[in-house]
Write an enzyme that holds these catalytic residues in place. Structure first.
Site, mmCIF file in Angstrom:
data_model
loop_
_atom_site.group_PDB
_atom_site.id
_atom_site.type_symbol
_atom_site.label_atom_id
_atom_site.label_comp_id
_atom_site.label_asym_id
_atom_site.label_seq_id
_atom_site.Cartn_x
_atom_site.Cartn_y
_atom_site.Cartn_z
ATOM 1 N N ASP A 3 33.544 26.939 36.911
ATOM 2 C CA ASP A 3 35.042 27.217 37.133
ATOM 3 C C ASP A 3 35.222 28.209 36.307
ATOM 4 O OD1 ASP A 3 33.523 25.662 34.923
ATOM 5 O OD2 ASP A 3 34.890 23.497 35.607
ATOM 6 N N GLU A 31 30.605 22.715 25.859
ATOM 7 C CA GLU A 31 31.116 21.678 24.841
ATOM 8 C C GLU A 31 31.564 22.022 23.249
ATOM 9 O OE1 GLU A 31 32.636 19.807 26.504
ATOM 10 O OE2 GLU A 31 31.266 18.942 28.182
ATOM 11 N N GLU A 60 35.291 11.872 41.215
ATOM 12 C CA GLU A 60 34.489 13.114 40.712
ATOM 13 C C GLU A 60 34.009 14.197 41.608
ATOM 14 O OE1 GLU A 60 33.444 14.054 37.047
ATOM 15 O OE2 GLU A 60 35.162 13.723 37.627
ATOM 16 N N GLU A 102 42.842 18.024 35.179
ATOM 17 C CA GLU A 102 42.866 19.543 35.489
ATOM 18 C C GLU A 102 43.780 19.293 36.081
ATOM 19 O OE1 GLU A 102 38.595 19.630 33.222
ATOM 20 O OE2 GLU A 102 39.994 17.998 34.907
#
EC number: 3.2.1.113
Length: 932
Positions: free
Chosen positions: A293, A146, A387, A405
């Protein structure tokens, strides 16, 4: 994700000229596609596009302005309470908080968004604030992943546009690479995380003290997710190219090389979680969502930015495997890397919504259109993308933290097709955000998309990505003050200039890809979209792909998820879900009957479920019954995996037991893992209320002790939090089903509540009723009872032995008791891989019956139904699901033969207990030999 897309449609070009051709090629491919759609759907007028663009600007001002007014310099805004989220001052949210480092995260993450939205003056002010106020030397443990994508990426994106503005001559004339120097400082702070034999980084690092120092409070982790280790190359390579310090790119390349080498060779897939020291796959499921991803994304984009062919070859190899095994249009379902034809789950997570955009960059438009349309239908059903949702498009996890996204993929599909349909999709996103997520102090995440309830969070990525993609969707080229085609988007939508591919090239590019795999040349045919193939003389091509998917959600879910407001009006109730089922709830039993599901009580105390569709009240009820049975089978399979985990031990060590009594206990998916940490020892005390479902009224009684709580009425994790807040050092949950015993019922692992449970730090164990009554009766007899919570029984305390001076007979009995405990564990264990755990970063635990406290334990049974009966099921002919009967009554015969003695209302002397156990020692020892 950037529209700067690919290798070029023709022959290879010299490296020095590649970056410009890449940008030009991408622009050509996308513009060419746009012109195709003049005869397609009704175009949106320039005025309406401007109106929507201005609406996006106003929404950004609302979010950014409230952050600066109410939260700055905190990392994030809490929009419901209008204050900043400062780590350590708010209740821990577990892994989610690892993104917070007390470095004004939202401001840094928003820097290049300000420039994209033409807010250059605000950008200049924001840069000055970052340079003046932000400290990167805080004593705080943060996520390497992150911090890299949000902070390092934000600083580099800000630097990229600062030097662009400076060159234009109007703004940032005072700027002298200060953001780049901060990025370099942060880069060096992250480097110690790579100090592993594999080159894969530790998942966390202390900004001030690094790794593995006592004061660092991190460095003991062994696992990381594939995306966490494989989403570094863009930022680290850009830092190396900007500064000339090659070490950053070298470390990021080494991590990518290691992941590539550890892929499963027969399927060419990678798992979700990997051991950073050994390289062994910890979680062997593979997909394109959470945990993996951006690994795939960065392989392709590393090629675009750096021009290294090996990255493209690796991506194409993985992409071929994804389309072969994971893609089940329009679905993208996780599979096992060793058995890729076998699905690993029946639900999808929201993070896979980025994948259609990546497919656009790849040039494979058709599946991108299909998956995007499926996701859009889910959004139209629930206003936002949950989610996680099942293959029949029901909500699996109901949260929505305002993820960008889907907006990202919408933007890229519009750029690739020019279809105004995607402008209408973007308009829907804007309307839903304003209608359902907007609050006076910003935009609040959705706690439950079904009810519309809010959560007090507004993540930094909302400003970094969502508004950037929505604005670009409606903006024309003249609306942006720089050429967006000259940049590539990182996974956090930060902008890096393509000219970096020819700057400070000092990394040797050994193409190691072909050493591991033979590549199919067809993998490279679709690198750049060829509009003549994608849209073969048909301006309605994309529409023709979408059309069959328009009703895919309604067809797969006839009744759908009834929204709360509609439910109140109509009086209808959502169908019963397997995870909510309680065998003791009369209303649930009545619903089962209505769905044609009958309960059969077996002699061994279990309950068997069988569905007869012809007995259902209606065809809709029969469909609900079928779905319930399918869910129950899935939950049964999941729980059975959990039940095979080793049991834990509760050992009574106080007088007069002195470690002789060892009770078999079930572990928990949360809290302190006793198999990895030292055992917990303490006196026990009952909590008040005994169910532990609310704040304890006797915190002084459980402070520093191990709390006893009863199962039922709330989630296990909620009980753990309540006793932890009262100061307990551990917890024992005792089954409320009278007569239950580990001898007759399989142990299961107490699951979480579907949320992050990292805030629970104390150990939690589960005892069935008979085992729990031993402790409760001991308290009534001796008042003070001390126990040891551990992964297995420990040797008796030497100090206790000295105090008691046990006879040789007692010693022999004690040893025998320990053998019994050991033997019991051997009998219960079945070799099986550990069950999978959640990753959406954080993202929540997998749901099972154990998630809902008081739910019946389940296990699959053999086929027992009459083959002549017609069971209205799919793949369920003759199959059924078993439940442990929580209402069973133990027969006297069973109680008499039970080696684990229940004291009942009268406390038995310890000698009597040991004598009973001693009778079965020989049998247990024989069973142990058989097991070995």
């Amino acid at each position: 994700m950037s529209e700067a897309g690919g290798r070029g449609c023709g022959s290879p070009v010299p490296q020095r000229a590649r970056w410009s051709l890449v940008a030009a090629t991408a622009a050509f491919c996308l513009v060419s596609a746009t012109s195709v759609w003049t005869a397609g759907a009704e175009p949106m007028s320039r005025e309406e596009k401007q109106k929507l663009g201005n609406q996006v600007l106003e929404m950004f001002d609302h979010a950014y302005g409230n952050y600066m007014e109410h939260a700055y310099p905190a990392d994030e805004l809490m929009p419901l309470t209008c204050r900043g989220r400062v780590r350590g001052q708010e209740p821990s949210r577990g892994d989610v908080d690892d993104a917070l480092g007390k470095f004004s995260l939202t401001l840094i993450d928003s820097l290049d968004t300000l420039v994209v939205l033409n807010k250059t003056k605000e950008f200049e002010d924001a840069v000055r604030k970052v340079l003046r106020d932000v400290n990167l030397d805080n004593d705080v443990v943060v996520s390497v992943f992150e911090t890299n994508i949000r902070v390092l990426g934000g600083l580099l994106g800000g630097h990229s546009l600062a030097i662009m503005l400076k060159e234009k001559g109007e703004y940032m004339q005072w700027y002298n690479d200060e953001l780049l120097q901060m990025a370099k400082q942060l880069g060096y702070k992250l480097l110690p995380a790579f100090n592993t034999t594999s080159g894969l980084p530790y998942p966390r690092i202390n900004l001030k003290f690094g790794i593995r120092k006592p004061e660092a409070r991190t460095g003991t982790e062994t696992d990381t997710c594939t995306a966490c280790a494989g989403t570094l190359i863009l930022e680290f390579a850009a830092l190396s190219r900007f500064t000339g310090a090659t070490i950053f790119e070298e470390y990021a390349r080494k991590a990518l090389d290691f992941l590539w080498e550890k892929r499963q060779r027969s399927s060419n897939l990678v798992g979700v979680t990997i051991n950073i020291h050994t390289g062994d796959w910890v979680r062997k499921d593979s997909g394109v969502g959470a945990g993996i991803d951006s690994y795939y994304e960065y392989l392709l984009k590393a090629y675009v930015l750096l021009g290294d062919d090996s990255f493209l070859e690796r991506f194409n190899t993985h992409y071929d495997a994804i389309m072969r095994y994971i893609s089940q249009p329009p679905l993208l379902l996780d599979v096992h890397i060793h058995k890729p034809m076998l699905n690993a789950r029946t639900w999808m997570d929201a993070l896979l919504a980025f994948f259609p955009g990546l497919q656009v960059l790849k040039g494979d438009i058709r599946p991108a259109i299909e998956t995007h349309e499926m996701l859009y239908q889910v959004i139209k059903k629930h206003n936002f993308l949950p989610e996680a949702f099942t293959t029949d498009f029901r909500v699996h996890w109901a949260q929505h933290p305002l993820r960008p996204e889907f907006a990202e993929s919408t933007y890229f599909l519009y750029k690739a097709t020019g279809d105004p349909y995607y402008l209408e999709v973007g308009k829907t996103l804007i309307e839903n955000l304003n209608k359902y997520a907007r609050v006076p102090c910003g935009f609040a995440a959705m706690k439950d998309v079904r009810t519309g309830s809010h959560e007090d969070r507004m993540d930094s990525f909302f400003l970094a990505e969502m508004f950037k993609y929505l604005y670009l969707l409606f903006a024309d080229k003249e609306d942006i003050i720089f050429d967006i085609e000259d940049y590539i988007f990182t996974t956090e939508a930060h902008l890096l200039p393509l000219w970096l591919s020819t700057t400070n090239q000092s990394i040797s590019k050994k193409n190691t890809t072909s050493e591991y795999t033979e590549l199919d040349d067809s993998n490279f045919d679709w690198t750049c979209p060829n509009t003549q193939i994608l849209f073969p003389n048909d301006p309605l091509y994309a529409q023709s792909i979408r059309e069959p998917l328009k009703n895919v959600v309604d067809k797969s879910c006839p009744r759908g998820i009834i929204r709360v407001e509609e439910s109140f009006r109509s009086g209808a109730k959502p169908p019963l879900r397997a995870r909510d089922f309680m065998a003791t709830n009369p209303e649930h039993l009545e619903i089962l009957k209505k769905m044609g599901v009958s309960l059969i009580h077996l002699k061994d105390g279990r309950v068997q479920l069988v569905q007869h569709a012809i007995q259902a009240a209606s065809s809709i009820d029969a469909e609900d019954g079928l779905r319930f049975m399918q869910e129950m089978i899935e939950l049964s399979s999941q729980q059975q995996k959990e039940q095979q985990l080793p049991p834990r031990a509760v050992q009574i060590v106080s007088h007069p037991f002195f470690g002789r009594v060892v009770l078999t206990a079930g572990p928990a998916q949360f809290g302190l893992d006793l198999s990895k940490h030292k055992e917990t020892r303490g006196f026990v005390a009952s909590s008040k209320p005994y169910n532990g479902c609310s704040e304890l009224t006797n915190p002084e009684a459980v402070m520093g002790k191990i709390a006893l709580i009863q199962r039922g009425q709330c989630m296990f994790a909620e009980k753990a939090r309540n006793i932890q807040n009262a100061g307990a050092i551990g917890g024992i949950v005792i089954d409320d089903n009278e007569g239950s015993s580990s001898d007759t019922a399989p142990l299961f692992q107490m699951a979480g509540d579907g949320k992050d449970t990292d805030d629970i730090k104390i150990p939690m164990l589960f005892l069935f009723s008979k085992e729990g009554s031993i402790i409760l009766d001991a308290i009534r007899e001796y008042e003070e009872v001390e126990v040891l919570l551990s992964d297995k029984a420990k040797d008796r305390d030497p100090e206790m032995e000295n105090e008691e001076q046990p006879s040789s007979e007692n010693d022999s009995q004690n040893q025998s008791g320990e053998q019994i405990s050991s033997s019991s564990q051997e009998v219960d264990l079945v070799d099986q891989e550990s069950s999978e755990e959640n990753s959406l970063n954080s993202h929540p635990e997998l749901l099972s019956l154990a998630d809902v406290d008081n739910a019946a334990s389940i296990s699959p049974s053999e086929q027992t139904s009459n083959p002549t009966e017609n069971h209205e099921t799919t793949n369920l002919n003759g199959e059924c699901t078993d439940l442990d009967n929580q209402l069973q009554e133990q027969s006297e015969t069973e109680e008499d033969s039970n080696p684990n003695v229940s004291w009942g209302k009268k406390v038995q002397p310890i000698d009597s207990i040991l004598a009973d156990w001693n009778e079965d020692i020989e049998a247990f020892e024989m069973m142990e030999k058989d097991e070995l």
